[in-house]
Design an enzyme around this catalytic site. Structure first.
Site, mmCIF file in Angstrom:
data_model
loop_
_atom_site.group_PDB
_atom_site.id
_atom_site.type_symbol
_atom_site.label_atom_id
_atom_site.label_comp_id
_atom_site.label_asym_id
_atom_site.label_seq_id
_atom_site.Cartn_x
_atom_site.Cartn_y
_atom_site.Cartn_z
ATOM 1 N N GLY A 1 0.828 -1.162 -0.080
ATOM 2 C CA GLY A 1 0.024 -0.040 -0.261
ATOM 3 C C GLY A 1 1.122 1.064 0.052
ATOM 4 N N GLY A 2 2.163 1.249 -0.477
ATOM 5 C CA GLY A 2 3.028 2.481 -0.636
ATOM 6 C C GLY A 2 3.179 3.075 0.731
ATOM 7 C CB SER B 1 3.408 -3.329 -3.248
ATOM 8 O OG SER B 1 3.158 -2.038 -3.737
#
Length: 548
Positions: free
Chosen positions: A104-105, A184
């Site tokens: 989720g960055g 991610s």
């Protein structure tokens, strides 16, 4: 919650998916008893009681973050550090453990954003742990002071791993056989966890999916600058932005949480940064998570070399396809604004010249337009995900890391959206994660999945499960294609697509472009400068006249 380490206050437990019985299971851990329940339909965790008083449905609690569709039905609160433990239906003990760090960055998400139940349903051989950690400004404000040294979110992750080490045996898990995994930003996290001295003895395998520690997204280049401009956006006097760092710290800490998350740094910037992400810390006398940039830690071999399953998708840049209508004209006007932030140049002329060369390498003499959208996708694939992973892999292997199993995931089928303005399909950001977790079946149990998808799903799940159990995606005696670790210069790699086959070098020509750029223009992430010594206020002496 500005303290750097927070104890976990609850653990939700599930006994797995597709089971026959519904009786609760009581587990005693160091902090107290927890009760887990079985959900026969999905295997999702159900609410346990708190140590002393019952709490709400823990799986709905998320850490403060900017609003997104992920938050529908969620309870956002500062008291958010919850974990979920998934235990398969088996009488075996001492099971391997996999800990998922959500992506989720570093700005959004929560532990159960992607459930592991379908993966576990087919492979009931390990325990899975998911958890929350602090995000955005609360997780990654990095001022270099004793009060805000930085990396609170990473220290939450370390705290969870220590909790697993202390307690997972109570659930039937082996505390000495822990794999950390994630897509991610979580992939960047697990690589950073591997490089940190604070995690020694807490895990012995790493699965990194579409994210590396050496890219511009993973580590703040100038954390003090990020903090200053964030504060200005919230009303901090720009005339005071270069004043005492303690004034800046006081201002940000005085703001309510909802105001902190009204301003978003979650949309990726043109220079491939996300604002508040992990940072290089100053040594402040506290438990420092990372005091050197990742590349230096790797070069000086200052970390533990554990087996790694490591790779990305062939069209990671599709993550930025929504920005194409806005960015295409800006890229034509000033391509240098879209160079990664971890590059530095002696002057603007040099920067423009380098940008001109890179643009030509990807787009030739053509403008960035609908006819070159595939090249646009390649460019953002490379600068954000692919090249950082290729760079990390080369650094790791060059400095003695011998067990890196490298791959590229490229599977697509008719259900995969085409790239706009083309008839081309490819694997989007973190598509391999969704395949391993069988998210298509999980979200649509009645779906009639293509046979090709089932084959790649089964292959990937078997490889991932093998790695969790043995440290090798294809152990000896397996019917899968042989997969040796990377030997040198990012070769070989496993191609996971319509066909599964071992191949030689990955993205050789595109890697050469960036090898040359980073060898000449790399900018190292900086720790915040030492704050000035606080001046002590002198109290004037007063004369007292005593009457007789």
């Amino acid at each position: 919650m500005w303290c750097e380490l927070v104890l976990f206050v609850a653990v939700a437990v599930s006994r797995g998916a597709g089971l026959d019985v519904l009786e609760p299971r009581l587990v005693h851990i160091e902090q107290g008893p927890v009760r887990g329940y079985q959900d026969p339909s999905t295997g999702a965790p159900l609410p346990p009681p708190k140590w002393i008083e019952p709490i709400g449905e823990d799986k709905h609690i998320v850490c403060p973050q900017i609003y997104s569709a992920l938050l529908m039905g969620k309870d956002m609160r500062e008291d958010c550090l919850f974990a979920n433990v998934y235990v398969p239906e088996t009488k075996k003990n001492n099971l391997p453990v996999i800990v998922y760090v959500h992506g989720g960055g570093f700005q959004i998400g929560y532990g159960d954003m992607f459930l592991p139940t379908m993966f576990m349903k087919r492979h009931r051989k390990f325990i899975c742990v998911t958890f929350n950690y602090r995000l955005g400004v609360l997780g990654f404000l990095c001022l270099g002071t004793k009060g805000t040294p930085g990396n609170a979110g990473m220290k939450d992750q370390v705290c969870l791993l220590r909790w697993v080490k202390q307690n997972i045996a109570c659930f039937g898990g082996n505390p000495d056989d822990v794999t950390i995994a994630s897509p991610s930003a979580g992939s960047m996290s697990v690589e950073l966890l591997m490089l940190s001295k604070t995690t020694e003895g807490l895990f012995n395998k790493v699965i990194a999916e579409s994210g590396a520690s050496t890219g511009p997204i993973a580590v703040q280049i100038d954390p003090l600058d990020v903090a200053k401009w964030f504060a200005i956006s919230l009303g901090f006097d720009s005339d005071d932005v270069n004043s005492d760092i303690y004034d800046l710290e006081k201002f940000l800490k005085s703001l309510p949480v909802d105001k902190l998350y009204n301003v978003t740094n979650a949309i990726i910037n043109t220079n491939s940064t996300l604002g508040f992400v992990p940072c290089v810390e100053r040594k402040t006398g506290f438990d420092v998570f990372m005091d050197k940039q990742p590349a230096d830690i790797i070069k000086h071999c200052g970390y533990r070399r554990v087996p790694m399953l490591y790779g990305f998708c062939n069209m990671e840049g599709l993550l930025d396809i929504g920005m194409f209508p806005l960015w295409k004209s800006k890229m034509n006007e000033k391509f240098s604004d879209f160079l990664p932030a971890d590059l530095k140049f002696s002057n603007d002329d040099e920067k423009e010249e380098v940008a001109k060369c890179i643009k030509y390498d990807y787009f030739g003499d053509k403008n960035i337009s609908e006819t070159t959208i595939l090249q646009y996708t390649d460019y953002f694939t490379d600068i954000q995900i692919a090249y950082p992973m290729l760079r990390s892999a080369k650094l790791l292997q060059k400095n003695g890391h011998k067990e890196i199993y490298f791959y590229e995931y490229s599977y697509f089928d008719d259900a995969t959206p085409v790239v706009p303005y083309t008839n081309v399909r490819g694997a989007n950001h973190c598509a391999q994660t969704l395949t391993v977790l069988d998210y298509r079946q999980l979200t649509n149990p009645l779906a009639n999945l293509p046979d090709e998808y089932k084959r790649i799903r089964d292959v990937c799940q078997e490889m991932w499960c093998n790695f969790i159990l043995t440290g090798k995606p294809v152990p000896e005696g397996s019917s899968l294609p042989a997969w040796p670790p990377m030997q040198g210069d990012r070769s070989p790699h496993m191609s996971l697509g319509i066909e599964v086959q071992l191949k030689d070098k990955l993205l050789e020509n595109r890697s050469r472009i960036w090898d040359n750029i980073y060898s000449n223009f790399c900018r190292a992430p900086e720790a915040p400068p030492a704050p000035p010594r606080r001046k002590c206020r002198r109290i004037p002496k007063r004369c007292c006249r005593v009457n007789p």
